[in-house]
Write a protein that holds these residues in place. Structure first.
Motif, PDB file in Angstrom:
ATOM      1  N   MET A  71       0.833  -1.207   0.000  1.00 19.97           N
ATOM      2  CA  MET A  71       0.000   0.000   0.000  1.00 19.97           C
ATOM      3  C   MET A  71       0.869   1.258   0.000  1.00 19.97           C
ATOM      4  O   MET A  71       0.572   2.226  -0.701  1.00 19.97           O
ATOM      5  N   GLY A  72       1.936   1.253   0.777  1.00 18.61           N
ATOM      6  CA  GLY A  72       2.831   2.404   0.798  1.00 18.61           C
ATOM      7  C   GLY A  72       3.560   2.584  -0.520  1.00 18.61           C
ATOM      8  O   GLY A  72       3.741   3.710  -0.997  1.00 18.61           O
ATOM      9  N   CYS A  73       3.971   1.489  -1.124  1.00 20.25           N
ATOM     10  CA  CYS A  73       4.667   1.569  -2.415  1.00 20.25           C
ATOM     11  C   CYS A  73       3.741   2.066  -3.513  1.00 20.25           C
ATOM     12  O   CYS A  73       4.180   2.709  -4.468  1.00 20.25           O
ATOM     13  N   LEU A  74       2.456   1.785  -3.385  1.00 17.72           N
ATOM     14  CA  LEU A  74       1.497   2.238  -4.385  1.00 17.72           C
ATOM     15  C   LEU A  74       1.099   3.701  -4.205  1.00 17.72           C
ATOM     16  O   LEU A  74       0.309   4.217  -4.994  1.00 17.72           O
ATOM     17  N   GLY A  75       1.624   4.353  -3.172  1.00 17.48           N
ATOM     18  CA  GLY A  75       1.410   5.787  -3.057  1.00 17.48           C
ATOM     19  C   GLY A  75       0.728   6.293  -1.810  1.00 17.48           C
ATOM     20  O   GLY A  75       0.644   7.510  -1.622  1.00 17.48           O
ATOM     21  N   LEU A  76       0.200   5.416  -0.974  1.00 17.52           N
ATOM     22  CA  LEU A  76      -0.406   5.913   0.265  1.00 17.52           C
ATOM     23  C   LEU A  76       0.701   6.412   1.193  1.00 17.52           C
ATOM     24  O   LEU A  76       1.697   5.715   1.401  1.00 17.52           O
ATOM     25  N   PRO A  77       0.560   7.588   1.786  1.00 15.74           N
ATOM     26  CA  PRO A  77       1.619   8.147   2.645  1.00 15.74           C
ATOM     27  C   PRO A  77       1.615   7.529   4.044  1.00 15.74           C
ATOM     28  O   PRO A  77       1.306   8.194   5.035  1.00 15.74           O
ATOM     29  N   ILE A  78       1.967   6.264   4.136  1.00  8.42           N
ATOM     30  CA  ILE A  78       1.852   5.537   5.395  1.00  8.42           C
ATOM     31  C   ILE A  78       3.190   5.084   5.963  1.00  8.42           C
ATOM     32  O   ILE A  78       3.227   4.464   7.026  1.00  8.42           O
ATOM     33  N   PHE A  79       4.284   5.391   5.263  1.00  9.52           N
ATOM     34  CA  PHE A  79       5.584   5.048   5.813  1.00  9.52           C
ATOM     35  C   PHE A  79       5.988   6.110   6.830  1.00  9.52           C
ATOM     36  O   PHE A  79       5.312   7.117   7.002  1.00  9.52           O
ATOM     37  N   ALA A  80       7.093   5.895   7.496  1.00 10.90           N
ATOM     38  CA  ALA A  80       7.571   6.835   8.514  1.00 10.90           C
ATOM     39  C   ALA A  80       7.628   8.247   7.941  1.00 10.90           C
ATOM     40  O   ALA A  80       8.072   8.454   6.811  1.00 10.90           O
ATOM     41  N   GLN A  81       7.152   9.186   8.714  1.00 12.66           N
ATOM     42  CA  GLN A  81       7.122  10.609   8.367  1.00 12.66           C
ATOM     43  C   GLN A  81       6.348  10.870   7.074  1.00 12.66           C
ATOM     44  O   GLN A  81       6.654  11.788   6.326  1.00 12.66           O
ATOM     45  N   GLY A  82       5.346  10.045   6.791  1.00 10.80           N
ATOM     46  CA  GLY A  82       4.469  10.264   5.650  1.00 10.80           C
ATOM     47  C   GLY A  82       5.050   9.884   4.305  1.00 10.80           C
ATOM     48  O   GLY A  82       4.530  10.289   3.273  1.00 10.80           O
ATOM     49  N   GLY A  83       6.092   9.098   4.279  1.00 12.50           N
ATOM     50  CA  GLY A  83       6.705   8.692   3.019  1.00 12.50           C
ATOM     51  C   GLY A  83       5.850   7.684   2.276  1.00 12.50           C
ATOM     52  O   GLY A  83       4.996   7.012   2.848  1.00 12.50           O
ATOM     53  N   SER A  84       6.076   7.592   0.956  1.00 14.91           N
ATOM     54  CA  SER A  84       5.359   6.612   0.145  1.00 14.91           C
ATOM     55  C   SER A  84       6.098   6.423  -1.173  1.00 14.91           C
ATOM     56  O   SER A  84       7.050   7.135  -1.475  1.00 14.91           O
ATOM     57  N   GLY A  85       5.634   5.457  -1.958  1.00 11.60           N
ATOM     58  CA  GLY A  85       6.175   5.208  -3.287  1.00 11.60           C
ATOM     59  C   GLY A  85       7.233   4.120  -3.309  1.00 11.60           C
ATOM     60  O   GLY A  85       7.823   3.783  -2.287  1.00 11.60           O
ATOM     61  N   PHE A  86       7.443   3.563  -4.505  1.00  6.53           N
ATOM     62  CA  PHE A  86       8.446   2.516  -4.666  1.00  6.53           C
ATOM     63  C   PHE A  86       9.859   3.039  -4.409  1.00  6.53           C
ATOM     64  O   PHE A  86      10.753   2.287  -4.065  1.00  6.53           O
TER      65      PHE A  86
END
Length: 174
Positions: A71-86
């Motif tokens: 989900m985070g790699c597909l663009g949702l900003p759910i990684f640490a500090q709002g990161g996202s993307g492949f």
């Protein structure tokens, strides 16, 4: 269901649990707690990973954390500090993201074995804490590898700056 028939959760229930715990990780993943004197804040994502592993067991925890990373790699900003993307996987901390499912798998497998043994409660708590530590070491290994390759850091420099070294090596007093 007779006493001889083992409990087997339905696939719909398993899918629902995987989705709910992926959402749980997604809620806690971007949150962090600043710690005085430490330049890197404490991320709540790994805590969510360990809770997921201890509750769901290895396979479902692996699925939930893999879904979270996807989900985070597909663009949702759910990684640490709002990161996202492949691109997050290719960054210096990408190894931690790749290590999440494997840390959850390791901790969940051990937790499942502990719970099945039906030991006394105090020993169970100690062994579940050990299961979470196994997950921590597995996850940290992924992070170390990611920092070495993606962050272009030497092993010695990376190990000195990692959480693992802060746990094992006491700070120098001046």
């Amino acid at each position: 269901m007779s006493a001889a028939t083992p409990y087997r959760p339905s696939s719909a229930r398993s899918l629902a649990l995987v989705a709910v715990f992926a959402a749980f990780i997604a809620v806690l993943g971007p949150l962090s707690i600043p710690i005085a004197g430490v330049p890197v804040p404490l991320s709540l994502g790994p805590l969510a990973i360990y809770v997921t592993a201890l509750v769901l067991g290895g396979i479902r925890a692996f699925a939930a954390t893999s879904l979270y990373v996807l989900m985070g790699c597909l663009g949702l900003p759910i990684f640490a500090q709002g990161g996202s993307g492949f691109g997050s996987l290719a960054g210096p901390t990408g190894g931690y993201l790749i290590g999440y499912p494997f840390g959850a798998l390791a901790a969940g497998m051990v937790a499942y074995l502990v719970v099945r043994r039906r030991l006394n409660p105090a020993l169970t708590v100690i062994l579940l804490a050990a299961a979470a530590m196994i997950g921590f070491v597995t996850l940290s290994t992924g992070g170390l590898i990611g920092l070495i390759f993606n962050g272009r850091m030497s092993f010695e420099k990376q190990l000195a700056s990692s959480y693992l070294s802060r746990c094992l090596i006491p700070p120098k007093r001046s």
